[in-house]
Design an enzyme around this catalytic site. Sequence first.
Site, PDB file in Angstrom:
ATOM      1  N   SER A  78       0.832  -1.263   0.045  1.00 13.88           N
ATOM      2  CA  SER A  78       0.091  -0.021  -0.064  1.00 13.88           C
ATOM      3  C   SER A  78       0.870   1.283  -0.011  1.00 13.88           C
ATOM      4  CB  SER A  78      -1.054  -0.084   1.218  1.00 13.88           C
ATOM      5  OG  SER A  78      -1.623   1.194   1.137  1.00 13.88           O
ATOM      6  N   ASN A  89      10.466   9.028   3.549  1.00 13.09           N
ATOM      7  CA  ASN A  89       9.148   9.609   3.136  1.00 13.09           C
ATOM      8  C   ASN A  89       8.267  10.160   4.132  1.00 13.09           C
ATOM      9  OD1 ASN A  89       6.416   8.205   3.252  1.00 13.09           O
ATOM     10  ND2 ASN A  89       8.076   6.358   2.874  1.00 13.09           N
ATOM     11  N   CYS A 138      -0.047   5.429  10.882  1.00  9.57           N
ATOM     12  CA  CYS A 138       0.611   6.124   9.769  1.00  9.57           C
ATOM     13  C   CYS A 138       1.624   7.070  10.671  1.00  9.57           C
ATOM     14  CB  CYS A 138      -0.329   6.628   8.921  1.00  9.57           C
ATOM     15  SG  CYS A 138       0.594   7.837   7.712  1.00  9.57           S
TER      16      CYS A 138
END
Length: 201
Positions: free
Chosen positions: A20, A68, A129
Site C-alpha cells: 500500500s 518519506n 501511519c
Amino acid sequence: MSLETKLFGVPFQNPVMVASGTFGYGQEMAKFYDLNLLGAVVTKTITKEPRKGNPPTRITETASGMLNTIGLQNPGIDQFVAEEVKFLEQFTVPLIVNIAGHSADEFVELAERLNGIEKIASIELNLSCPNVAGGLDFSTDAARCEQVVRAIRKVSRKPIIAKLSPNVTNVQDIAKAAEGAGADAISVINKQKRLSEIKND
C-alpha cells in the site's frame, strides 16, 4: 509450476502483492505493467474525506535507503469508489483496499461502504501511519488495537488485514490483540517514525 496460494480463504494466482502506498491506485503503473500478472493490488490508503497530504519535500534519498512523509494524500472514499474502483474492475487481479480513520467510527464507516463492492477481496487497516499528526495510531496499544479491529469485524463482510507499527517494544502483544478481535491476517509492518516526525507531531 503453479504459484497459486490462498490467504484467509481467498485464492491468489501468486503471492506477489504491491505494498500500500507504493502503487497508488494502479492507473499510473498500468501503463508500464500488466496488473493481471500480480497476485493482488493493494491500494494506497483511503480516508473518509480527501486529504492533500504533507507539504513538500516528501521524499528524500539517504545513503541507507529512503525517507518519506506523504501524509496519506488520497481522494477520499466517494471519489475512490466512483473512479478508482471502476478503473480496477477491468482487471482480473483481486483488490485489497487499505483504509484509515481518526477514530474507530471512521474505520467502521469506511468498512461498511466497501462491503457491497464485489471486486474487493479484503480490507487492510492502516492502524498506524507515522507521518500523520493528530491520530491514526491504534497499533501501539493492544487495547486500542483490539477495540478498533473488533468494531470493524462486527460490520465488515470482507477479510481483515491489520497493518501494524514497529514503534512498540513488543509487536507480538499487538498482533495477538488484533487476532483476538477478529483480524484474518497481520501485515508486518508499517515504516518507522523519524525523530523529526515525532517532534512535529
